[in-house]
Design a protein around this motif. Structure first.
Motif, PDB file in Angstrom:
ATOM      1  N   ALA A   1       0.828  -1.204   0.000  1.00  0.00           N
ATOM      2  CA  ALA A   1       0.000   0.000   0.000  1.00  0.00           C
ATOM      3  C   ALA A   1       0.866   1.260   0.000  1.00  0.00           C
ATOM      4  O   ALA A   1       0.348   2.374  -0.077  1.00  0.00           O
ATOM      5  N   GLU A   2       2.187   1.113   0.071  1.00  0.00           N
ATOM      6  CA  GLU A   2       3.094   2.257   0.098  1.00  0.00           C
ATOM      7  C   GLU A   2       3.086   2.978  -1.245  1.00  0.00           C
ATOM      8  O   GLU A   2       2.944   2.360  -2.299  1.00  0.00           O
ATOM      9  N   GLN A   3       3.249   4.295  -1.155  1.00  0.00           N
ATOM     10  CA  GLN A   3       3.364   5.104  -2.367  1.00  0.00           C
ATOM     11  C   GLN A   3       4.764   4.926  -2.944  1.00  0.00           C
ATOM     12  O   GLN A   3       5.720   4.740  -2.198  1.00  0.00           O
ATOM     13  N   PRO A   4       4.894   4.977  -4.277  1.00  0.00           N
ATOM     14  CA  PRO A   4       6.231   4.853  -4.857  1.00  0.00           C
ATOM     15  C   PRO A   4       7.091   6.049  -4.450  1.00  0.00           C
ATOM     16  O   PRO A   4       6.599   7.142  -4.216  1.00  0.00           O
TER      17      PRO A   4
END
Length: 85
Positions: free
Chosen positions: A75-78
């Motif tokens: 779910a982490e943003q790039p």
């Protein structure tokens, strides 16, 4: 499938055909398991030998994969990456 030695000898072609189709065939002697007949590609895989592409494809490795399984994604943003410098 389990075969007594005498039956396996009499129906060896059938034993081989089933093994080629990916069904290990267990051979018994006096009620005890003494051998198993398996496909050559599976034997080589178990021994850790390299398998040729055709043997690999014939062994159908995808058959054991659950293609409907959920794939977990992060779910982490790039992160931002500076490609210019």
């Amino acid at each position: 499938m389990r075969w007594q030695v005498q039956e396996a000898k009499q129906r060896f072609s059938e034993v081989l055909r089933a093994a080629e189709n990916g069904e290990p065939q267990i051979v018994t002697k006096h009620g005890e398991e003494v051998a198993v007949v398996i496909d050559i590609a599976e034997y080589r895989r178990l021994r850790g030998e390299s398998v040729g592409l055709m043997d690999y494809l014939i062994a159908d490795p995808v058959d054991d994969i659950d293609l409907d399984a959920e794939i977990g994604r992060s779910a982490e943003q790039p992160r931002d990456v500076d490609l210019a410098g």
